[in-house]
Design a protein around this motif. Structure first.
Motif, short mmCIF file in Angstrom:
data_model
loop_
_atom_site.label_atom_id
_atom_site.label_comp_id
_atom_site.label_asym_id
_atom_site.label_seq_id
_atom_site.Cartn_x
_atom_site.Cartn_y
_atom_site.Cartn_z
N ALA A 16 0.83 -1.20 0.00
CA ALA A 16 0.00 0.00 0.00
C ALA A 16 0.87 1.25 0.00
N PHE A 17 1.94 1.22 0.79
CA PHE A 17 2.87 2.35 0.84
C PHE A 17 3.45 2.62 -0.55
N ALA A 18 3.94 1.57 -1.21
CA ALA A 18 4.56 1.72 -2.53
C ALA A 18 3.57 2.26 -3.55
N LYS A 19 2.35 1.74 -3.53
CA LYS A 19 1.34 2.19 -4.50
C LYS A 19 0.95 3.64 -4.25
N LEU A 20 0.85 4.03 -3.00
CA LEU A 20 0.49 5.42 -2.69
C LEU A 20 1.60 6.38 -3.11
N VAL A 21 2.85 5.98 -2.92
CA VAL A 21 3.97 6.82 -3.35
C VAL A 21 3.88 7.09 -4.85
N VAL A 22 3.67 6.03 -5.63
CA VAL A 22 3.60 6.18 -7.08
C VAL A 22 2.39 7.04 -7.47
N ALA A 23 1.26 6.78 -6.84
CA ALA A 23 0.05 7.52 -7.18
C ALA A 23 0.21 9.00 -6.89
N GLU A 28 -1.57 11.71 -9.50
CA GLU A 28 -2.95 11.22 -9.39
C GLU A 28 -3.73 12.02 -8.34
N PHE A 29 -2.99 12.58 -7.37
CA PHE A 29 -3.59 13.45 -6.37
C PHE A 29 -2.83 14.77 -6.39
N ALA A 30 -3.53 15.87 -6.29
CA ALA A 30 -2.91 17.19 -6.35
C ALA A 30 -2.36 17.59 -4.99
N PRO A 31 -1.31 18.41 -4.95
CA PRO A 31 -0.83 18.95 -3.68
C PRO A 31 -1.96 19.63 -2.91
N GLY A 32 -2.08 19.29 -1.64
CA GLY A 32 -3.13 19.85 -0.82
C GLY A 32 -4.44 19.09 -0.85
N GLU A 33 -4.57 18.11 -1.74
CA GLU A 33 -5.82 17.37 -1.86
C GLU A 33 -6.03 16.44 -0.66
N ARG A 34 -7.27 16.40 -0.17
CA ARG A 34 -7.61 15.52 0.95
C ARG A 34 -7.76 14.10 0.44
N LEU A 35 -7.22 13.14 1.21
CA LEU A 35 -7.29 11.74 0.85
C LEU A 35 -8.34 11.04 1.71
N SER A 36 -9.25 10.35 1.07
CA SER A 36 -10.29 9.60 1.78
C SER A 36 -9.79 8.20 2.09
N GLU A 37 -9.68 7.86 3.38
CA GLU A 37 -9.22 6.53 3.75
C GLU A 37 -10.17 5.46 3.24
N ALA A 38 -11.45 5.73 3.33
CA ALA A 38 -12.44 4.74 2.88
C ALA A 38 -12.30 4.47 1.38
N GLU A 39 -12.14 5.52 0.59
CA GLU A 39 -12.03 5.36 -0.86
C GLU A 39 -10.72 4.69 -1.24
N VAL A 63 2.49 13.23 2.84
CA VAL A 63 1.18 13.64 3.35
C VAL A 63 1.33 14.32 4.71
N VAL A 64 0.31 15.07 5.08
CA VAL A 64 0.22 15.68 6.40
C VAL A 64 -1.14 15.34 6.98
N ARG A 65 -1.19 15.15 8.29
CA ARG A 65 -2.46 14.84 8.96
C ARG A 65 -2.83 16.03 9.86
N THR A 66 -4.03 16.53 9.67
CA THR A 66 -4.52 17.67 10.43
C THR A 66 -5.74 17.25 11.25
N VAL A 73 -2.40 15.55 0.83
CA VAL A 73 -1.10 15.53 0.15
C VAL A 73 -0.35 16.81 0.52
N VAL A 74 0.92 16.67 0.81
CA VAL A 74 1.71 17.82 1.23
C VAL A 74 1.81 18.84 0.09
N ALA A 75 1.81 20.10 0.44
CA ALA A 75 1.96 21.18 -0.54
C ALA A 75 3.03 22.14 -0.02
N PHE A 76 4.01 22.46 -0.85
CA PHE A 76 5.12 23.31 -0.43
C PHE A 76 4.99 24.71 -1.00
#
Length: 224
Positions: A16-23, A28-39, A63-66, A73-76
């Motif tokens: 899961a870690f490897a697939k998320l890194v690639v995605a 596939e996800f924009a900087p700052g985009e919220r990730l849904s654990e369920a999805e 990623v960052v957790r708030t 997704v982290v945004a710089f």
């Protein structure tokens, strides 16, 4: 095609870690985009337990957790990105210097084959983009590992490089950048093959500076 195909592995967290890194690093996800654990769990075909552990590994990297918001997704900002590139230039310059002395001929041949595969990718050949996905297909990862310095590898691959891979997709699509980056990679390889530490380090530093200018220009264009 999504990078988040269902997982069929005994090591669910690692996969899961490897697939998320690639995605994430492929855009596939924009900087700052919220990730849904369920999805994400649904797409990967796993329970939320392994997914949460994989996301935990990504915290501080991609990623960052708030509290009360969740994982994004982290945004710089521009200054942070520039600082990361300056660190990367120094560390990867040293990695190239060491690799020129320590990589085996077989590793150099594998690196040359890797660049040939990159050159044959439609997006690179057309100049649209130059994106390296998996770790074993990444030119820079191979050089860092060829440096034979575990501490340097940890600093780059665990602390800096995950974050900078987020910027590759954006900066590599700037006109002319894909083919310029491939040419710069070939010059780095030439330094490694000639066993010339100065040449390898200089070529790597030049390449990272060019990547920095491209990434910052991309941000400036977006904010203009």
């Amino acid at each position: 095609m999504s990078n988040l195909d269902p997982i069929a592995s005994t090591s669910l967290v690692d996969e899961a870690f490897a697939k998320l890194v690639v995605a994430i690093t492929s855009g596939e996800f924009a900087p700052g985009e919220r990730l849904s654990e369920a999805e994400l769990a649904r797409q990967l075909g796993i329970s939320r337990g392994p997914l949460r552990e994989a996301l935990h590994r990504l915290e501080g990297r991609l990623v960052v957790r708030t509290p009360r918001i969740g994982v994004r997704v982290v945004a710089f900002d521009r200054d942070t990105l520039e600082q990361l590139f300056l660190i990367r230039e120094a560390l990867e310059g040293m990695a190239a210097r060491l690799a020129a002395e320590r990589m085996t001929e077989r590793e150099q041949d594998e690196l040359a084959d890797l660049l040939d595969r990159h050159a044959g990718q439609p997006d690179v050949a057309s100049g649209r983009s130059y994106v390296q996905g998996r770790t074993d297909e990444d030119f820079h990862f191979a050089i860092v590992r060829g440096a034979r310095n575990p501490r340097l590898e940890q600093l780059l691959l665990d602390e800096v490089y995950y974050q900078l891979r987020l910027q590759r997709l954006r900066s590599s699509t700037r006109p002319g950048r894909a083919q310029a980056a491939l040419s710069e990679h070939r010059e780095i390889l030439a330094g490694l093959q000639s066993r010339d530490p100065d040449r390898a380090e200089s070529a790597m530093r030049k390449h990272i500076r060019s990547a920095r200018f491209s990434a910052l220009a991309s941000i400036d264009a977006t904010e203009a």
